[in-house]
Design a protein around this motif. Structure first.
Motif, PDB file in Angstrom:
ATOM      1  N   GLU A  49      25.434  48.005  21.822  1.00  0.00           N
ATOM      2  CA  GLU A  49      26.159  48.600  20.707  1.00  0.00           C
ATOM      3  C   GLU A  49      25.255  48.921  19.515  1.00  0.00           C
ATOM      4  OE1 GLU A  49      29.379  45.608  20.559  1.00  0.00           O
ATOM      5  OE2 GLU A  49      30.662  47.194  21.389  1.00  0.00           O
ATOM      6  N   THR A  50      23.956  48.939  19.787  1.00  0.00           N
ATOM      7  CA  THR A  50      22.966  49.422  18.822  1.00  0.00           C
ATOM      8  C   THR A  50      22.203  50.594  19.418  1.00  0.00           C
ATOM      9  OG1 THR A  50      22.689  47.264  17.755  1.00  0.00           O
ATOM     10  CG2 THR A  50      20.899  48.841  17.484  1.00  0.00           C
ATOM     11  N   LEU A  51      21.668  50.401  20.615  1.00  0.00           N
ATOM     12  CA  LEU A  51      20.989  51.481  21.343  1.00  0.00           C
ATOM     13  C   LEU A  51      21.904  52.100  22.389  1.00  0.00           C
ATOM     14  CD1 LEU A  51      18.528  53.174  22.178  1.00  0.00           C
ATOM     15  CD2 LEU A  51      17.760  51.205  23.543  1.00  0.00           C
ATOM     16  N   ILE A  52      22.730  51.277  23.027  1.00  0.00           N
ATOM     17  CA  ILE A  52      23.692  51.787  24.014  1.00  0.00           C
ATOM     18  C   ILE A  52      25.098  51.406  23.577  1.00  0.00           C
ATOM     19  CG2 ILE A  52      22.026  51.749  25.889  1.00  0.00           C
ATOM     20  CD1 ILE A  52      23.294  49.163  26.899  1.00  0.00           C
ATOM     21  N   THR A  53      26.072  52.140  24.073  1.00  0.00           N
ATOM     22  CA  THR A  53      27.443  51.964  23.605  1.00  0.00           C
ATOM     23  C   THR A  53      28.162  50.799  24.261  1.00  0.00           C
ATOM     24  OG1 THR A  53      28.217  53.565  25.248  1.00  0.00           O
ATOM     25  CG2 THR A  53      27.694  54.410  23.054  1.00  0.00           C
ATOM     26  N   VAL A  54      27.650  50.312  25.381  1.00  0.00           N
ATOM     27  CA  VAL A  54      28.322  49.245  26.116  1.00  0.00           C
ATOM     28  C   VAL A  54      27.627  47.912  25.876  1.00  0.00           C
ATOM     29  CG1 VAL A  54      29.050  50.845  27.914  1.00  0.00           C
ATOM     30  CG2 VAL A  54      26.919  49.557  28.211  1.00  0.00           C
ATOM     31  N   LYS A  55      28.317  46.840  26.238  1.00  0.00           N
ATOM     32  CA  LYS A  55      27.704  45.514  26.289  1.00  0.00           C
ATOM     33  C   LYS A  55      27.114  45.383  27.695  1.00  0.00           C
ATOM     34  CE  LYS A  55      30.811  43.295  22.941  1.00  0.00           C
ATOM     35  NZ  LYS A  55      29.798  43.000  21.923  1.00  0.00           N
ATOM     36  N   SER A  56      25.815  45.481  27.794  1.00  0.00           N
ATOM     37  CA  SER A  56      25.172  45.623  29.100  1.00  0.00           C
ATOM     38  C   SER A  56      25.502  44.482  30.055  1.00  0.00           C
ATOM     39  CB  SER A  56      23.661  45.744  28.929  1.00  0.00           C
ATOM     40  OG  SER A  56      23.118  44.585  28.296  1.00  0.00           O
ATOM     41  N   MET A  57      25.500  43.257  29.563  1.00  0.00           N
ATOM     42  CA  MET A  57      25.741  42.111  30.436  1.00  0.00           C
ATOM     43  C   MET A  57      27.105  42.209  31.113  1.00  0.00           C
ATOM     44  SD  MET A  57      24.282  39.328  27.727  1.00  0.00           S
ATOM     45  CE  MET A  57      25.251  37.999  28.418  1.00  0.00           C
ATOM     46  N   PHE A  58      28.125  42.559  30.349  1.00  0.00           N
ATOM     47  CA  PHE A  58      29.480  42.584  30.886  1.00  0.00           C
ATOM     48  C   PHE A  58      29.733  43.845  31.694  1.00  0.00           C
ATOM     49  CE2 PHE A  58      29.749  39.987  26.955  1.00  0.00           C
ATOM     50  CZ  PHE A  58      29.858  38.770  27.599  1.00  0.00           C
ATOM     51  N   ASP A  59      29.150  44.951  31.258  1.00  0.00           N
ATOM     52  CA  ASP A  59      29.294  46.184  32.028  1.00  0.00           C
ATOM     53  C   ASP A  59      28.652  46.015  33.405  1.00  0.00           C
ATOM     54  OD1 ASP A  59      30.240  49.016  31.825  1.00  0.00           O
ATOM     55  OD2 ASP A  59      28.152  49.419  32.319  1.00  0.00           O
ATOM     56  N   PHE A  60      27.483  45.398  33.429  1.00  0.00           N
ATOM     57  CA  PHE A  60      26.816  45.179  34.711  1.00  0.00           C
ATOM     58  C   PHE A  60      27.535  44.132  35.549  1.00  0.00           C
ATOM     59  CE2 PHE A  60      23.700  42.717  37.244  1.00  0.00           C
ATOM     60  CZ  PHE A  60      23.393  43.698  38.175  1.00  0.00           C
ATOM     61  N   LEU A  61      28.046  43.096  34.923  1.00  0.00           N
ATOM     62  CA  LEU A  61      28.782  42.074  35.669  1.00  0.00           C
ATOM     63  C   LEU A  61      29.944  42.718  36.416  1.00  0.00           C
ATOM     64  CD1 LEU A  61      29.169  39.023  36.297  1.00  0.00           C
ATOM     65  CD2 LEU A  61      30.703  38.951  34.301  1.00  0.00           C
ATOM     66  N   HIS A  62      30.697  43.564  35.727  1.00  0.00           N
ATOM     67  CA  HIS A  62      31.816  44.261  36.353  1.00  0.00           C
ATOM     68  C   HIS A  62      31.315  45.168  37.474  1.00  0.00           C
ATOM     69  CE1 HIS A  62      34.865  47.483  36.730  1.00  0.00           C
ATOM     70  NE2 HIS A  62      35.707  46.474  36.619  1.00  0.00           N
ATOM     71  N   TYR A  63      30.259  45.923  37.180  1.00  0.00           N
ATOM     72  CA  TYR A  63      29.709  46.865  38.158  1.00  0.00           C
ATOM     73  C   TYR A  63      29.325  46.154  39.446  1.00  0.00           C
ATOM     74  CZ  TYR A  63      26.361  50.069  40.334  1.00  0.00           C
ATOM     75  OH  TYR A  63      25.677  50.860  41.235  1.00  0.00           O
ATOM     76  N   GLN A  64      28.541  45.099  39.331  1.00  0.00           N
ATOM     77  CA  GLN A  64      28.022  44.479  40.550  1.00  0.00           C
ATOM     78  C   GLN A  64      29.085  43.682  41.304  1.00  0.00           C
ATOM     79  OE1 GLN A  64      27.330  41.105  41.180  1.00  0.00           O
ATOM     80  NE2 GLN A  64      27.322  40.095  39.187  1.00  0.00           N
ATOM     81  N   LEU A  65      30.030  43.078  40.596  1.00  0.00           N
ATOM     82  CA  LEU A  65      31.088  42.334  41.282  1.00  0.00           C
ATOM     83  C   LEU A  65      31.994  43.276  42.072  1.00  0.00           C
ATOM     84  CD1 LEU A  65      32.118  39.630  38.646  1.00  0.00           C
ATOM     85  CD2 LEU A  65      31.014  39.224  40.866  1.00  0.00           C
ATOM     86  N   VAL A  66      32.368  44.382  41.455  1.00  0.00           N
ATOM     87  CA  VAL A  66      33.243  45.331  42.137  1.00  0.00           C
ATOM     88  C   VAL A  66      32.485  46.042  43.252  1.00  0.00           C
ATOM     89  CG1 VAL A  66      34.607  47.431  41.853  1.00  0.00           C
ATOM     90  CG2 VAL A  66      34.738  45.619  40.140  1.00  0.00           C
ATOM     91  N   ARG A  67      31.241  46.371  43.010  1.00  0.00           N
ATOM     92  CA  ARG A  67      30.423  47.045  44.024  1.00  0.00           C
ATOM     93  C   ARG A  67      30.309  46.177  45.278  1.00  0.00           C
ATOM     94  NH1 ARG A  67      25.837  50.506  43.803  1.00  0.00           N
ATOM     95  NH2 ARG A  67      25.184  50.886  45.952  1.00  0.00           N
ATOM     96  N   ARG A  68      30.175  44.883  45.093  1.00  0.00           N
ATOM     97  CA  ARG A  68      29.933  44.003  46.229  1.00  0.00           C
ATOM     98  C   ARG A  68      31.201  43.422  46.836  1.00  0.00           C
ATOM     99  NH1 ARG A  68      26.103  39.984  43.175  1.00  0.00           N
ATOM    100  NH2 ARG A  68      25.259  39.211  45.153  1.00  0.00           N
ATOM    101  N   HIS A  69      32.238  43.236  46.018  1.00  0.00           N
ATOM    102  CA  HIS A  69      33.405  42.492  46.488  1.00  0.00           C
ATOM    103  C   HIS A  69      34.736  43.218  46.316  1.00  0.00           C
ATOM    104  CE1 HIS A  69      30.554  39.223  46.821  1.00  0.00           C
ATOM    105  NE2 HIS A  69      30.322  39.239  45.523  1.00  0.00           N
ATOM    106  N   GLY A  70      34.716  44.428  45.807  1.00  0.00           N
ATOM    107  CA  GLY A  70      35.947  45.196  45.688  1.00  0.00           C
ATOM    108  C   GLY A  70      36.979  44.535  44.790  1.00  0.00           C
ATOM    109  N   THR A  71      38.217  44.476  45.278  1.00  0.00           N
ATOM    110  CA  THR A  71      39.320  43.916  44.488  1.00  0.00           C
ATOM    111  C   THR A  71      39.064  42.468  44.100  1.00  0.00           C
ATOM    112  OG1 THR A  71      40.905  45.398  45.566  1.00  0.00           O
ATOM    113  CG2 THR A  71      41.799  43.457  44.465  1.00  0.00           C
ATOM    114  N   ALA A  72      38.493  41.699  45.012  1.00  0.00           N
ATOM    115  CA  ALA A  72      38.181  40.302  44.706  1.00  0.00           C
ATOM    116  C   ALA A  72      37.162  40.216  43.574  1.00  0.00           C
ATOM    117  CB  ALA A  72      37.645  39.593  45.947  1.00  0.00           C
ATOM    118  N   GLY A  73      36.232  41.149  43.536  1.00  0.00           N
ATOM    119  CA  GLY A  73      35.252  41.181  42.458  1.00  0.00           C
ATOM    120  C   GLY A  73      35.889  41.521  41.125  1.00  0.00           C
ATOM    121  N   GLU A  74      36.841  42.449  41.148  1.00  0.00           N
ATOM    122  CA  GLU A  74      37.580  42.796  39.927  1.00  0.00           C
ATOM    123  C   GLU A  74      38.315  41.578  39.394  1.00  0.00           C
ATOM    124  OE1 GLU A  74      38.526  44.992  36.874  1.00  0.00           O
ATOM    125  OE2 GLU A  74      37.908  46.240  38.567  1.00  0.00           O
TER     126      GLU A  74
END
Length: 226
Positions: free
Chosen positions: A16-41
């Motif tokens: 939220e200074t250089l990028i608009t997202v919170k990288s840690m949480f955006d990536f956490l969501h990305y990788q959990l859903v990418r790997r585990h689908g609905t269970a990851g969500e």
């Protein structure tokens, strides 16, 4: 030596200074859903609910930072790094507004002027290294998860949050005795960035955190907004 010829450093927060997202949480969501689908969500929502409760209970941000990294215990560093590269490629190619353009332009101008750029973040290397390459940063000061046998342990060293940012930046400044902190810039968006911003002569507030701006003003510093 003229002001224009003096070496200087630029320290920039990331989320939220250089990028608009919170990288840690955006990536956490990305990788959990990418790997585990609905269970990851569902797992992501469970983790975020706990974090929100802790934040509401005024748990220190550094402790929340530590809690976040417990969820990587046992994960392969190589696999997470690969997923992070894919996350970065996807976000920068398909998501408009990933960068805060004013900050990105400012860092580009500093780089062109010969400044040394340093990213300072509570995020971790797999997410920050692609960003550092993109903006031409010379160093990354960040929370570093501990690793054993190629896997994350779930523990970290010192969270680079709040006073952790102050300590990290002081160390970087100490490594450059040729640089006067009064000539340096720092960019941040949140009151937790104050310990870093007040170390330099040219702090820049990104966004609308009035508390941060007022604290800097009380210290008789020049506050610029972007």
């Amino acid at each position: 030596m003229s002001d224009a010829d003096r070496s200087y450093m630029v320290f920039s927060d990331v989320d939220e200074t250089l990028i608009t997202v919170k990288s840690m949480f955006d990536f956490l969501h990305y990788q959990l859903v990418r790997r585990h689908g609905t269970a990851g969500e569902e797992e992501y929502e469970r983790i975020i609910a706990v974090i929100r409760r802790r934040a509401a209970d005024a748990v220190p941000r550094a402790d929340i930072n530590r809690f976040y990294y417990t969820h990587y215990a046992g994960e392969s560093v190589a696999e997470i790094t690969g997923l992070a590269e894919e996350w970065f490629a996807e976000r920068t190619s398909s998501t408009r507004g990933f960068y805060i353009d004013s900050t990105r332009r400012a860092l580009r101008d500093h780089r062109a002027a010969g400044a040394s750029l340093v990213l300072v973040s509570g995020s971790f290397p797999p997410l920050l290294e692609p960003l550092a390459r993109e903006v031409g940063a010379d160093a990354i000061l960040c929370t570093r998860p501990l690793i054993a046998d190629g896997r994350y342990t779930g523990e970290v060293g010192t969270p680079v949050i709040g006073e952790g940012k102050r300590s990290a930046v002081l160390g970087q400044l100490a490594s450059r005795p040729d640089v006067d902190p009064r000539d340096c810039y720092a960019y941040g968006d949140h009151i937790s960035d104050l310990p870093m911003l007040e170390l330099v002569g040219r702090p820049v507030v990104v966004g609308d955190d009035d508390e941060l701006r007022e604290c800097l003003a009380r210290r008789s510093r020049t506050v610029r907004t972007r």
